[in-house]
Design a protein around this motif. Structure first.
Motif, PDB file in Angstrom:
ATOM      1  N   LYS A 174     -18.162  28.882 -22.239  1.00  0.00           N
ATOM      2  CA  LYS A 174     -17.916  30.318 -22.223  1.00  0.00           C
ATOM      3  C   LYS A 174     -19.216  31.061 -22.463  1.00  0.00           C
ATOM      4  N   THR A 175     -19.527  31.973 -21.540  1.00  0.00           N
ATOM      5  CA  THR A 175     -20.794  32.696 -21.629  1.00  0.00           C
ATOM      6  C   THR A 175     -20.674  34.040 -20.930  1.00  0.00           C
ATOM      7  N   SER A 176     -21.389  35.017 -21.431  1.00  0.00           N
ATOM      8  CA  SER A 176     -21.451  36.323 -20.773  1.00  0.00           C
ATOM      9  C   SER A 176     -22.677  36.421 -19.879  1.00  0.00           C
ATOM     10  N   TYR A 177     -23.461  35.356 -19.838  1.00  0.00           N
ATOM     11  CA  TYR A 177     -24.689  35.355 -19.047  1.00  0.00           C
ATOM     12  C   TYR A 177     -24.385  35.389 -17.553  1.00  0.00           C
ATOM     13  N   VAL A 178     -23.261  34.792 -17.177  1.00  0.00           N
ATOM     14  CA  VAL A 178     -22.809  34.796 -15.791  1.00  0.00           C
ATOM     15  C   VAL A 178     -21.664  35.789 -15.661  1.00  0.00           C
ATOM     16  N   LYS A 179     -21.749  36.703 -14.713  1.00  0.00           N
ATOM     17  CA  LYS A 179     -20.736  37.728 -14.495  1.00  0.00           C
ATOM     18  C   LYS A 179     -19.841  37.319 -13.319  1.00  0.00           C
ATOM     19  N   ILE A 180     -18.539  37.273 -13.574  1.00  0.00           N
ATOM     20  CA  ILE A 180     -17.576  36.843 -12.552  1.00  0.00           C
ATOM     21  C   ILE A 180     -16.959  38.049 -11.867  1.00  0.00           C
ATOM     22  N   HIS A 181     -16.961  38.030 -10.537  1.00  0.00           N
ATOM     23  CA  HIS A 181     -16.283  39.054  -9.739  1.00  0.00           C
ATOM     24  C   HIS A 181     -15.147  38.357  -8.994  1.00  0.00           C
ATOM     25  N   ASN A 182     -13.938  38.539  -9.484  1.00  0.00           N
ATOM     26  CA  ASN A 182     -12.773  37.843  -8.930  1.00  0.00           C
ATOM     27  C   ASN A 182     -12.151  38.677  -7.815  1.00  0.00           C
ATOM     28  N   GLU A 183     -12.451  38.332  -6.580  1.00  0.00           N
ATOM     29  CA  GLU A 183     -11.915  39.038  -5.415  1.00  0.00           C
ATOM     30  C   GLU A 183     -10.929  38.167  -4.638  1.00  0.00           C
ATOM     31  N   ALA A 184     -10.508  37.078  -5.251  1.00  0.00           N
ATOM     32  CA  ALA A 184      -9.584  36.145  -4.595  1.00  0.00           C
ATOM     33  C   ALA A 184      -8.141  36.569  -4.847  1.00  0.00           C
ATOM     34  N   LYS A 185      -7.241  35.885  -4.164  1.00  0.00           N
ATOM     35  CA  LYS A 185      -5.810  36.163  -4.375  1.00  0.00           C
ATOM     36  C   LYS A 185      -5.021  34.861  -4.357  1.00  0.00           C
ATOM     37  N   THR A 186      -3.806  34.926  -4.879  1.00  0.00           N
ATOM     38  CA  THR A 186      -2.897  33.784  -4.864  1.00  0.00           C
ATOM     39  C   THR A 186      -2.029  33.877  -3.617  1.00  0.00           C
ATOM     40  N   GLY A 187      -2.022  32.807  -2.831  1.00  0.00           N
ATOM     41  CA  GLY A 187      -1.272  32.812  -1.581  1.00  0.00           C
ATOM     42  C   GLY A 187       0.104  32.183  -1.696  1.00  0.00           C
ATOM     43  N   LYS A 188       0.801  32.136  -0.597  1.00  0.00           N
ATOM     44  CA  LYS A 188       2.135  31.525  -0.540  1.00  0.00           C
ATOM     45  C   LYS A 188       2.040  30.029  -0.839  1.00  0.00           C
ATOM     46  N   ALA A 189       3.152  29.475  -1.256  1.00  0.00           N
ATOM     47  CA  ALA A 189       3.202  28.037  -1.521  1.00  0.00           C
ATOM     48  C   ALA A 189       2.798  27.266  -0.267  1.00  0.00           C
ATOM     49  N   ASP A 190       1.993  26.243  -0.469  1.00  0.00           N
ATOM     50  CA  ASP A 190       1.528  25.351   0.594  1.00  0.00           C
ATOM     51  C   ASP A 190       0.602  26.019   1.614  1.00  0.00           C
ATOM     52  N   SER A 191       0.149  27.223   1.330  1.00  0.00           N
ATOM     53  CA  SER A 191      -0.801  27.859   2.237  1.00  0.00           C
ATOM     54  C   SER A 191      -2.179  27.217   2.074  1.00  0.00           C
TER      55      SER A 191
END
Length: 491
Positions: free
Chosen positions: A220-237
């Motif tokens: 765990k670190t604040s040195y790296v900044k995460i930009h979460n632009e992903a999404k959760t898709g349909k099952a088995d996609s």
């Protein structure tokens, strides 16, 4: 042309084991089972994927050093990670297998009443095995001295090595990859594979579709900044998660989709400036131990006259060699080059380290004209070495005091235990080569290699090197190498 006539044209040479001060002598060798090996290996080399490629092979009798088979044995080729055999041998010779790296902590002055007035320094000495557990042990040493507050800056000193972070020929596209991590005198590994200078990012699907997936970062670190632009898709996609770090920054972007019933995605991402990353984690460790730092986190240099407060040592080099060879760790390799330059030369740089290693070529049985070493890991497309040079190095290593460390650190074909089989754990299973081939793998674009030992019932039977260059279709190269290795294991 008959096989017997072919053999008349096939002339191989024996590098005599005379003292190195004497001139090198060669003699023609027709050693059994050369004819049988020639026929069987020639058949393998007729593979369609080798058309237009250059294949170099060298096989030596492990007892005498005689070359019993070669093809393009004296042709300089790009070795990929087989180059690590050279770097590892040089490091063991120069540093010794009991060599340890260290990390030290200093203060401007002695603490009074639990308070350190002035800067607290953490100085790195190139330890590729430094982890958060080690930082916690350092913090505990400070706590036991009664320190609970630092009224000054937290300073990171990485001057043990120079400030050139990336080797000369590393492709820009590899900069964010774990195998392209920056080399610093003060760096940290997120795991016991010693992938120094990286963070582990894990993407797990959310419970609902279209929601952003869950992201964890380790350590765990604040040195790296995460930009979460992903999404959760349909099952088995289809999983399309992509994790990228913006060049020259520690801004990490996560894009794409992950099915809500999918397993998590995990990636090791190299950070920009491992020194600052290590410093951030050291401060977190201090806080966890109850030590408050009121100043800033800065890069700097240890002040003359500073007082040493704590020390941590790495495992011995013989233990670090295991993940180095077994898992083909580039960061350890490049660090070893700089360490050779710093300890045995004038500075911790690639230029000095490679120069020091080159000065030991002769002692390792290597002709300078047979290789060009531009890095320690073989990721360079400029580094060159001949197959005969690698098989000779492996032969010569058998007489060195560090040989058992060298041998035992190599991947073993077909051994499913990752700490034994390493990069060969899923190769040659159920064949005569299983447990018999102990060798270093190598892969970069258009290049594949396999170099090592064929183990017999009483010592090694052969040393060998297989290097394939200029291959456009790379899908079957490992199978081709395995087929040759199996032939050697069967004789």
């Amino acid at each position: 042309m008959s096989r017997s006539k072919k053999s008349m044209f096939w002339m191989v040479f024996l590098l005599s084991m005379v003292p190195l001060a004497q001139s090198t002598e060669y003699e023609e060798v027709y050693a059994n089972p050369e004819d049988e090996l020639y026929a069987e290996i020639t058949e393998v080399l007729s593979h369609e994927d080798l058309k237009g490629a250059v294949t170099g092979i060298s096989v030596r009798d492990a007892q005498s050093g005689s070359i019993i088979y070669q093809k393009n044995g004296d042709t300089r080729l790009r070795p990929a990670s087989s180059m690590k055999l050279m770097t590892g041998a040089a490091a063991l010779r120069l540093l010794g297998d009991d060599y340890r790296f260290k990390t030290e902590v200093y203060a401007d002055r002695k603490p009074r009443g639990g308070v350190l007035t002035g800067n607290l320094y953490i100085k790195g000495y190139g330890d590729p095995a430094l982890t958060t557990d080690d930082l916690d042990r350092i913090s505990e040493q400070l706590k036991k001295k009664g320190i609970h507050r630092v009224k000054g800056n937290l300073v990171a000193d990485d001057t043990w090595y120079d400030d050139t972070r990336l080797s000369l020929d590393l492709p820009w596209s590899d900069e964010q990859e774990y195998y392209g991590a920056q080399i610093s005198g003060l760096t940290l590994s997120p795991d016991t594979d010693y992938d120094a200078g990286t963070v582990i990012i894990q993407v797990t699907p959310a419970a609902q579709e279209e929601k952003a997936p869950n992201i964890t970062i380790s350590p765990k670190t604040s040195y790296v900044k995460i930009h979460n632009e992903a999404k959760t898709g349909k099952a088995d996609s289809k999983k399309t998660i992509k994790i990228t770090r913006k060049h020259g920054t520690n801004q990490v972007y996560i894009t794409g989709s992950i099915a809500k019933n999918a397993s998590s995605s995990k990636a090791w991402i190299a950070v920009d400036n491992p020194t600052g990353y290590t410093l951030d984690l050291f401060k977190r460790s201090l806080v966890k131990s109850g030590i408050k730092v009121t100043g800033k986190e800065v890069n700097g240099k240890l002040r003359t006259g500073a007082i040493k407060l704590a020390t941590d040592q790495s495992p011995p080099l013989k233990d670090i060699m295991n993940p180095y060879f077994k898992l083909s760790n580039n960061t350890i390799s490049e660090g070893l080059v700089k360490e050779a330059g710093r300890v045995k030369g004038t500075e911790g740089s690639w230029e000095e380290g490679l120069s020091i290693i080159e000065s030991h070529y002769e002692a390792l049985g290597i002709n300078e004209a047979d290789m060009l070493m531009r890095d320690g890991s073989g990721v360079s497309h400029v580094s060159l070495i001949t197959p005969n040079t690698l098989s000779s190095l492996l032969y010569k290593a058998q007489s060195e005091p560090w040989y058992q460390t060298y041998l035992n650190s190599l991947p073993v074909a077909g051994m499913s235990d990752r700490s034994v089989g390493g990069t060969l754990r899923n190769r040659m299973r159920g064949t005569p080569a299983e447990g018999v081939i102990m060798a270093k793998t190598g892969s970069i674009s258009t290049v594949s290699s396999l170099s090592g030992y064929v183990k017999g019932t009483a010592g090694n039977k052969y040393t060998f090197s297989i290097i394939i260059n200029n291959a456009i279709d790379e899908d079957n190269l490992k199978d081709i190498e395995d087929d040759i290795a199996i032939i050697l294991a069967s004789h």
